[in-house]
Design a protein around this motif. Structure first.
Motif, PDB file in Angstrom:
ATOM      1  N   CYS A  37     -42.369   6.280  30.159  1.00 56.97           N
ATOM      2  CA  CYS A  37     -41.904   5.788  28.857  1.00 56.97           C
ATOM      3  C   CYS A  37     -42.419   6.657  27.717  1.00 56.97           C
ATOM      4  O   CYS A  37     -41.722   6.881  26.722  1.00 56.97           O
ATOM      5  CB  CYS A  37     -42.336   4.340  28.650  1.00 56.97           C
ATOM      6  N   GLU A  42     -44.458   4.050  35.374  1.00 54.68           N
ATOM      7  CA  GLU A  42     -43.503   3.701  34.319  1.00 54.68           C
ATOM      8  C   GLU A  42     -44.105   3.917  32.929  1.00 54.68           C
ATOM      9  O   GLU A  42     -43.414   4.370  32.010  1.00 54.68           O
ATOM     10  CB  GLU A  42     -43.046   2.244  34.455  1.00 54.68           C
ATOM     11  N   ILE A  85     -39.128   4.340  39.667  1.00 59.80           N
ATOM     12  CA  ILE A  85     -39.721   3.751  38.463  1.00 59.80           C
ATOM     13  C   ILE A  85     -39.851   4.790  37.360  1.00 59.80           C
ATOM     14  O   ILE A  85     -39.611   4.508  36.182  1.00 59.80           O
ATOM     15  CB  ILE A  85     -41.093   3.127  38.800  1.00 59.80           C
ATOM     16  N   SER A 136     -44.394  -1.374  29.447  1.00 53.58           N
ATOM     17  CA  SER A 136     -45.012  -0.761  30.633  1.00 53.58           C
ATOM     18  C   SER A 136     -46.532  -0.842  30.568  1.00 53.58           C
ATOM     19  O   SER A 136     -47.203  -0.984  31.598  1.00 53.58           O
ATOM     20  CB  SER A 136     -44.549   0.689  30.786  1.00 53.58           C
ATOM     21  N   GLY A 180     -38.263   4.485  33.668  1.00 57.84           N
ATOM     22  CA  GLY A 180     -39.064   4.558  32.456  1.00 57.84           C
ATOM     23  C   GLY A 180     -38.609   5.646  31.508  1.00 57.84           C
ATOM     24  O   GLY A 180     -38.701   5.506  30.285  1.00 57.84           O
ATOM     25  N   ASN A 204     -35.209  -2.547  39.251  1.00 60.09           N
ATOM     26  CA  ASN A 204     -36.546  -2.046  38.948  1.00 60.09           C
ATOM     27  C   ASN A 204     -37.566  -3.170  38.778  1.00 60.09           C
ATOM     28  O   ASN A 204     -38.666  -3.124  39.337  1.00 60.09           O
ATOM     29  CB  ASN A 204     -36.509  -1.200  37.677  1.00 60.09           C
TER      30      ASN A 204
END
Length: 460
Positions: free
Chosen positions: A310, A306, A353, A152, A357, A274
């Motif tokens: 993450c 994202e 998104i 990301s 993530g 995605n």
């Protein structure tokens, strides 16, 4: 080690997804100009779109080849050397990209994208193996999830570098396509200072002294007996066994449910739609009503979304991630009812998104490391990676026509994929956090047995 590996690894995947969005019009014009210079004719719009779509999607075909190469390369050369050798594809790609405009050849852009796809396909498979085999048990999940964080980050980096104020302008698009060489050089200069995977050294090479040396360097202290005992136990379990080939793994009934799990989850990783947002962000936001001038800045928001997700991924993971991704389809039925609906659509894309993530992006790549042993792991990654790249190619080719045909309803098929995957993960996949491989295998077998008995009862 993590940063050095990832800069030439999964950063490349995210970066090369993102940089193709902004120069779309410039490269399409270049294709048309090239045809006019060669054959004295301009292409129709749909033909230019088809060639452009292939340039974007051939990255996925390269990734498929890379995924197939990753297993044999990681077995023969080791995890670290494979990642270093992988930069040959990257540097060749950058050279073709930067010279394509001078050579007046859009075919060179296609070959460049194919080669960088091979690079990404190898790194997306080998990097999680390297991380999972090198990290201590209490950090294995966090270190493995960092692959998604760096992916990301690569997306955000590509979106920023691709701004029209930087390399995304008409005069610089060839340098934008070649700029992926910079992270590759960072890896080439730094990764040689770090050791090979300790598990690979002990289990595949049988070199206990090299394993201990690598562990001491990575841990910064003497090796804990419990960690070495775990590796020795796995070595004893696979003693005399060679690394499995993909077709041997498919025929192995003892890992049937693990293989079904990675097949479904790796396919869903792309069929959820995605990554198509990064390929075709301009198409999506313009269809949603966002002005052409604002789309490049809105697109950066998707990458930041994202990247943030993450980093915060640990709380939600697979089930919650796929379940929340269905929120994206709620705005499709009222897209053009009120003037502020385009902005609601933008918020829904960001939610989509964010959910990706916080779940699938982080967990999918590390799953084969956690549910397969050392001899099966390379083959499992080859299968999972091949499915991921094949489905990404299909989505990349189909998505522009899906947007044209379905308009605001283009995410409904992806919503169905997310819902089905969330149900499968919730019912079939066991929790892997803090468990050994034998415990995970036992949990998977017992869980699937209960499900089959329940289904048998329902149908009879």
């Amino acid at each position: 080690m993590v940063a050095s590996t990832a800069f030439g690894g999964t950063v490349q995947y995210g970066y090369n997804l993102a940089i193709m969005n902004v120069p779309t019009v410039y490269i399409q014009n270049f294709i048309n100009e090239t045809f006019q210079e060669r054959w004295g004719m301009y292409l129709e719009v749909y033909k230019v779109t088809l060639i452009w779509t292939f340039i974007v999607s051939v990255f996925s075909l390269g990734g498929l080849i890379g995924a197939l190469l990753a297993g044999p390369m990681s077995i023969h050369f080791g995890r670290k050397k494979t990642l270093l050798l992988n930069n040959i594809f990257l540097m060749s790609s950058a050279l073709l990209a930067v010279t394509s405009r001078t050579a007046r050849s859009f075919e060179m852009i296609m070959i460049s994208r194919f080669l960088v796809g091979i690079n990404a396909g190898v790194s997306m498979n080998v990097q999680p193996m390297y991380f999972g085999e090198s990290a201590p048990k209490h950090l294995r999940g966090a270190v493995s999830l960092s692959s998604a964080v760096f992916t990301s980050f690569g997306v955000v980096l590509g979106q920023v570098v691709g701004l029209r104020e930087l390399l995304g302008c008409e005069s610089c698009w060839q340098y934008l396509l070649a700029s992926n060489a910079v992270p590759g050089f960072i890896q080439l200069f730094t990764l040689p200072w770090f050791p090979e995977s300790p598990r690979y050294l002990l289990i595949d090479r049988g070199d206990k002294d090299a394993c201990l040396k690598a562990l001491r360097l990575l841990r910064g202290c003497e090796v804990q007996r419990s960690e070495l005992d775990e590796m020795l136990q796995e070595q004893a379990e696979v003693q005399g066994k060679r690394a499995q080939q993909p077709w041997e793994l498919i025929a192995d009934r003892s890992v049937r449910w693990q293989l079904i799990s990675i097949t479904i989850i790796s396919s869903a990783m792309q069929l959820c739609g995605n990554d198509s947002i990064y390929f075709y962000a301009s198409y999506i936001f313009q269809e949603a009503g966002i002005s052409a001038e604002d789309t490049q800045y809105v697109t950066i928001g998707t990458g930041i979304c994202e990247f943030t997700a993450c980093i915060l991924a640990e709380g939600m993971l697979l089930v919650g991630g796929y379940a929340l991704m269905n929120f994206r389809i709620f705005d499709t039925f009222a897209q053009h009812v009120v003037y502020w609906m385009p902005y609601l659509s933008m918020v829904c894309v960001f939610t989509y998104i964010l959910s990706f993530g916080m779940g699938p992006a982080g967990v999918t790549g590390i799953l084969p490391t956690e549910i397969f042993n050392q001899t099966a792991r390379p083959a499992a990654y080859m299968i999972a990676g091949s499915l991921m790249w094949l489905n990404l190619f299909i989505i990349g080719m189909v998505f522009p026509f899906l947007v044209s045909g379905l308009g605001q309803f283009c995410f409904v098929p992806f919503g169905a994929v997310c819902l089905i995957t969330a149900l499968f993960v919730g019912l079939v996949l066991p929790e892997t956090n803090g468990k050994t491989l034998s415990m995970i295998t036992s949990d998977t077998t017992s869980l699937c047995t209960r499900i089959l008995h329940s289904l048998d009862f329902l149908f009879h």
